[in-house]
Design a protein around this motif. Structure first.
Motif, mmCIF file in Angstrom:
data_model
loop_
_atom_site.group_PDB
_atom_site.id
_atom_site.type_symbol
_atom_site.label_atom_id
_atom_site.label_comp_id
_atom_site.label_asym_id
_atom_site.label_seq_id
_atom_site.Cartn_x
_atom_site.Cartn_y
_atom_site.Cartn_z
ATOM 1 N N LYS A 359 0.659 -1.263 0.024
ATOM 2 C CA LYS A 359 0.155 0.120 -0.019
ATOM 3 C C LYS A 359 0.889 1.308 0.041
ATOM 4 O O LYS A 359 0.454 2.180 -0.651
ATOM 5 N N ALA A 363 1.052 4.409 -2.636
ATOM 6 C CA ALA A 363 0.783 5.437 -2.457
ATOM 7 C C ALA A 363 2.136 6.641 -2.613
ATOM 8 O O ALA A 363 1.630 7.942 -3.147
ATOM 9 N N ARG A 367 -1.248 6.065 -6.582
ATOM 10 C CA ARG A 367 -2.218 5.224 -7.247
ATOM 11 C C ARG A 367 -2.568 4.409 -5.897
ATOM 12 O O ARG A 367 -3.671 3.373 -6.292
ATOM 13 N N ALA A 368 -2.498 4.531 -4.782
ATOM 14 C CA ALA A 368 -3.273 4.023 -3.716
ATOM 15 C C ALA A 368 -4.762 3.850 -3.667
ATOM 16 O O ALA A 368 -5.364 3.037 -2.946
ATOM 17 N N GLU A 369 -5.256 4.963 -4.005
ATOM 18 C CA GLU A 369 -6.999 5.337 -4.135
ATOM 19 C C GLU A 369 -7.369 4.446 -5.512
ATOM 20 O O GLU A 369 -8.596 4.968 -5.924
ATOM 21 N N GLU A 370 -6.778 3.835 -6.197
ATOM 22 C CA GLU A 370 -7.277 3.209 -7.416
ATOM 23 C C GLU A 370 -8.494 2.240 -6.872
ATOM 24 O O GLU A 370 -8.185 1.531 -5.724
ATOM 25 N N PRO A 371 -9.560 2.242 -7.244
ATOM 26 C CA PRO A 371 -10.723 1.647 -6.838
ATOM 27 C C PRO A 371 -10.558 0.156 -6.717
ATOM 28 O O PRO A 371 -10.839 -0.541 -5.714
ATOM 29 N N VAL A 374 -8.096 -0.037 -3.619
ATOM 30 C CA VAL A 374 -8.987 0.026 -2.518
ATOM 31 C C VAL A 374 -9.709 -1.092 -1.877
ATOM 32 O O VAL A 374 -9.894 -1.469 -0.898
ATOM 33 N N TYR A 377 -7.598 -4.203 -0.851
ATOM 34 C CA TYR A 377 -6.804 -3.682 0.349
ATOM 35 C C TYR A 377 -7.904 -4.132 1.533
ATOM 36 O O TYR A 377 -7.429 -4.345 2.739
ATOM 37 N N ASP A 378 -9.178 -3.521 1.212
ATOM 38 C CA ASP A 378 -9.970 -3.339 2.521
ATOM 39 C C ASP A 378 -10.552 -5.091 2.764
ATOM 40 O O ASP A 378 -10.451 -5.377 3.858
#
Length: 421
Positions: A359, A363, A367-371, A374, A377-378
């Motif tokens: 992650k 970041a 690119r960490a917020e790429e759907p 995300v 990761y969750d």
């Protein structure tokens, strides 16, 4: 030969030469017999209470000595008579020469004693017999003297050393009936006492003649039994030194043992606690059982402490050596048990670290917020931070997030529209 046996009569010159030669032999024989008479070994043999081989050989030697002096007296009488007869005239007549020939050249020396009442010999045979008998007696005297000079003094020195060692051994509990070395001390003490008495009474039993022909007294004292006792004493000394060493550092070694066993107990307790935690936090995981504390070792440690309190160093020494090895082995087993029990937690921690590392990498590149990232990761995080954790499913989820991250971060090839002029 003497004329009475059909031989020739010696001339005056032959008589004079014979007198010189036989006079020299007579003096040599007298010197040898007197030296034998004064020999320290002979005086010791005469005054000793002998047994065994020495008693038998010395009895024969004494008879031989008596016979040697009888032979010598015969020679003395003959040489004295011949000298007196020769000194009467400057030029002896035939009667004198005949008598001198009988005394100096014939087999007319009458010797009484021995196995027969009387025997006649010529000078050569009588001298040969005297030389042979002298050598036999001297062999006995020299051999006995050599053994008495060598062994008793060495035995006494070893006995004195043995006495000092016995006192030291007794002070540390190495006593007969209580320790094998104490029994050996008593055996060696008895052996040295017996050996000394035997050497004094029968020295020739401890004499090894030289092989082949040799001069009288050729050989050496047999020190086999003495050497065996000396080696046994060295072994006992090493054992006593070891016991003294145990006494010196016993408390320190016992303290180290208590510390090692205490660490083993704490490690096992930690492993039992960790096992309960693993069973609560990790699902579908095979967690090995944890053994209880090493009761037998603690009991033996108590016994070792009791041995020290009672100063039973000879019992404490082997027990400490065994306990030290087994305590280290027990601590190692406890550590292995803790490692085996906590292995699932280590796997979960490694997966958590790997997830956060990827992650962070995404970041850094924005690119960490790429759907897709995300979402994956969750999913992985919920699995890893939810109890009980299914490690197999969590590892699969972390791998999916890892693969997605690598895919998102990899350079994308340009589309055909982007490359047209």
């Amino acid at each position: 030969m003497a004329p009475d046996s059909g031989g020739t009569v010696l001339s005056r010159e032959e008589v004079d030469r014979a007198l010189v030669r036989l006079g020299a032999e007579h003096e040599a024989i007298e010197s040898s017999l007197l030296a034998l008479q004064d020999h320290a070994g002979r005086r010791l043999l005469e005054g000793a209470e002998l047994t065994g081989l020495t008693r038998d050989r010395w009895a024969r030697a004494e008879r031989t000595v008596t016979l040697l002096w009888s032979y010598f007296d015969t020679c003395t009488e003959a040489i004295t008579t011949a000298r007196e007869l020769r000194s009467r005239r400057r030029s002896p007549n035939r009667e004198d020469l005949v008598r001198l020939s009988e005394l100096l050249d014939g087999e007319n020396l009458l010797v009484s004693g021995g196995d027969r009442l009387a025997e006649r010999f010529g000078w050569p045979e009588l001298v040969e017999r005297m030389n042979t008998g002298y050598a036999q007696v001297l062999d006995v005297v020299v051999a006995a003297d050599a053994v008495w000079s060598a062994l008793p003094a060495r035995i006494d020195l070893l006995a004195a050393e043995l006495h000092r060692l016995s006192e030291l051994a007794h002070s540390v509990g190495v006593r007969p009936g209580a320790h094998p070395a104490g029994d050996e001390l008593r055996r060696v003490t008895e052996e040295l006492t017996s050996l000394r008495a035997e050497v004094i009474a029968d020295p020739l039993a401890f004499w090894r003649p030289a092989g082949g022909s040799s001069a009288p007294g050729g050989g050496r004292p047999d020190t086999t039994r003495y050497d065996q006792s000396a080696r046994a004493l060295d072994d006992i000394r090493r054992e006593v030194d070891a016991v003294i060493g145990v006494r010196k550092d016993a408390e320190e070694r016992l303290a180290r043992l208590r510390d090692v066993l205490s660490r083993a107990d704490r490690t096992l307790a930690e492993a039992r606690t960790a096992r309960g935690e693993v069973l609560a936090k990790i699902a579908a995981s095979e967690v090995p059982a944890v053994n209880g504390p090493p009761t037998a070792l603690h009991e033996q440690l108590s016994a070792a402490a009791e041995f020290r309190r009672r100063a039973q160093w000879h019992r404490l020494s082997p027990l400490l050596e065994s306990l030290e090895q087994r305590a280290e082995e027990e601590l190692e087993r406890a550590r292995d048990s803790l490692s085996a029990v906590t292995a699932p937690l280590a796997v979960r921690a490694e997966l958590r670290g790997r997830l956060d590392a990827y992650k962070a990498k995404a970041a850094r590149l924005g690119r960490a917020e790429e759907p897709l990232l995300v979402e994956r990761y969750d999913v992985a995080r919920r699995m890893l931070w939810t109890a009980p954790c299914d490690l197999r499913a969590a590892e699969h989820a972390v791998r999916r997030y890892q693969d997605a991250t690598l895919e998102v971060l990899s350079p994308q090839p340009p589309t055909p529209s982007e490359g047209a002029p």
